[in-house]
Design an enzyme around this catalytic site. Structure first.
Site, PDB file in Angstrom:
ATOM      1  N   SER A 111      20.865  34.064  28.316  1.00 50.21           N
ATOM      2  CA  SER A 111      21.385  33.476  27.070  1.00 50.21           C
ATOM      3  C   SER A 111      20.504  32.374  26.492  1.00 50.21           C
ATOM      4  CB  SER A 111      22.795  32.925  27.303  1.00 50.21           C
ATOM      5  OG  SER A 111      23.731  33.980  27.365  1.00 50.21           O
ATOM      6  N   LYS A 130      19.585  32.871  22.956  1.00 52.92           N
ATOM      7  CA  LYS A 130      20.409  32.421  21.829  1.00 52.92           C
ATOM      8  C   LYS A 130      19.843  31.177  21.157  1.00 52.92           C
ATOM      9  CE  LYS A 130      24.675  34.515  23.548  1.00 52.92           C
ATOM     10  NZ  LYS A 130      24.753  34.666  24.996  1.00 52.92           N
ATOM     11  N   SER A 190      28.273  30.116  23.902  1.00 52.00           N
ATOM     12  CA  SER A 190      27.302  31.165  24.252  1.00 52.00           C
ATOM     13  C   SER A 190      27.859  32.549  23.928  1.00 52.00           C
ATOM     14  CB  SER A 190      26.927  31.074  25.743  1.00 52.00           C
ATOM     15  OG  SER A 190      25.740  31.778  26.001  1.00 52.00           O
ATOM     16  N   LYS A 218      20.534  24.567  26.247  1.00 48.45           N
ATOM     17  CA  LYS A 218      21.194  25.858  26.454  1.00 48.45           C
ATOM     18  C   LYS A 218      21.103  26.300  27.902  1.00 48.45           C
ATOM     19  CE  LYS A 218      23.426  29.359  24.738  1.00 48.45           C
ATOM     20  NZ  LYS A 218      24.084  29.500  26.050  1.00 48.45           N
TER      21      LYS A 218
END
Length: 414
Positions: free
Chosen positions: A94, A97, A157, A259
């Protein structure tokens, strides 16, 4: 009778305890079996990677971290302060992202999107409540504002949020991946290739620690209006409140992003940014064995970085650095200074030297602020940074008679 009373009491306590669990956790984990904490710790220890020593470092005694790749970068300059396997393409999970959110933020900045624009949730984007992926839990065929979608991508997320905005901006997730790769190329992310907007596993979906730090730096630099979202600890949407998975946001007030990521293939990943006094550092941890490990390793790397490096100002602002000689101008000299304040991040106590390099054959006209050279900083004989030298005044071109005389003077070496 006592046994029956005890059983009822236990049942009621269990129900009460269940009401204290956030609705998102109970929804996402409905079909999961919870293992004892001791079992989880034992499994994490068994899967731990051997410590990976630094392959590059600008200061002594960098930590060795049990991950497949790691990196520490100075956010202001982009200088890599220490790293291991910095350019190995690995599954980013992720962390992908960050590019999805960056493209949204830049479209908002450019006016191509508005925060209140509505984004539709297609069958393809809809998250079916599976416990195997991260979701914002957007209802099927519903609409959400761009700003809510952005929060759902960054904080929760959400795979559904990422797919929905990809379809909204590019018509399809495949089309959005092309935008992602074009932006990665523009930023200089040389070891990155995106296949989707979420980071779900795909053989060709890769990025490197260096590339992800470059992307994090771009977000911090270019997304000033939206960067505070990366520090938000929770977001509630559709009645479901979910917390940010970046554990450092809860324990270190200097951390304000960025993140987390996790898949079985990618392991546990984390990109973090921390600012202490006038220094901001970015860390990247790729493919370690647990959520605890990625947080601990990030703390270790940040601690080492802030302890071993400092900001220095080689030349003070508003200083005349040198005087440049000009040909064919109404004046034959012009003062040169820095175009912008200049700081460097160097190992603590290390001396920095500077040298001026002017462009050869400078001729008038010269406008104030135009680049006429550079200053190069070195430490222990190695370059550690450079910045532009600019003219501090306008110098008009001389008239024909004066230029002719200067030509003659040059011929005779005067």
């Amino acid at each position: 009778m006592q046994t029956k009373t005890f059983s009822i009491l236990t049942f009621l306590l269990a129900i009460a305890a269940g009401t204290l669990v956030p609705s998102s956790a109970s929804f996402a984990a409905k079909h999961q079996v919870t293992k004892p904490a001791s079992s989880k710790r034992a499994a994490a220890a068994a899967n731990a990677l051997p410590p990976l020593a630094a392959q590059t470092s600008l200061a002594g005694s960098p930590p060795a971290l049990p991950a497949k790749a790691w990196l520490l970068m100075d956010s202001d300059s982009g200088e890599v302060l220490a790293s291991a396997n910095a350019d190995e393409p690995l599954p980013p999970a992720s962390l992908t992202k960050m590019m999805t959110s960056y493209l949204v933020e830049q479209s908002l900045r450019a006016g191509k999107l508005k925060p209140t624009d509505l984004v539709s949730v297609s069958q393809n984007a809809w998250c079916r409540g599976s416990s195997t992926e991260s979701c914002m839990y957007l209802p099927l065929n519903s609409q959400a504002t761009v700003i809510d979608i952005l929060r759902g991508i960054i904080i929760q997320s959400g795979n559904d949020a990422s797919k929905a905005i990809a379809e909204h901006m590019a018509g399809s997730e495949e089309g959005f991946a092309k935008l992602m790769n074009a932006e990665a190329q523009r930023l200089g992310m040389a070891h990155t290739h995106f296949v989707n907007a979420t980071g779900l596993p795909a053989p060709e979906h890769k990025s490197s620690a260096r590339d992800l730090a470059i992307l994090a730096r771009a977000i911090i630099r270019d997304s000033v209006d939206y960067y505070p979202i990366y520090a938000e600890r929770e977001f509630k949407y559709n009645g479901i409140k979910q917390g940010n998975r970046n554990a450092l946001l809860y324990t270190d007030p200097t951390v304000d992003g960025l993140k987390t990521g996790h898949t079985e293939e990618a392991g546990y990943c984390l990109v973090t940014s921390s600012k202490r006094n006038d220094m901001r550092l970015i860390t990247v941890i790729l493919n370690t064995n647990s959520a605890q490990a990625r947080a601990d390793q990030s703390r270790t790397l940040l601690g080492w970085g802030f302890s071993n490096f400092e900001k220095v100002t080689p030349i003070q602002p508003n200083t005349v650095v040198t005087t440049a000689k000009l040909s064919f101008g109404k004046a034959d000299m012009v003062d040169a200074g820095l175009g912008a304040p200049w700081t460097l991040t160097v190992p603590r106590g290390q001396q920095v030297q500077t040298a001026v390099e002017l462009k050869p054959g400078l001729e008038a006209p010269v406008t104030k602020g135009s680049v006429i050279g550079k200053v190069v900083a070195t430490s222990k004989g190695k370059p550690v940074g450079e910045t532009s030298l600019v003219a501090q005044a306008d110098v008009e071109r001389a008239g024909l008679l004066l230029r002719t005389w200067q030509h003659v003077a040059k011929l005779f070496g005067k």
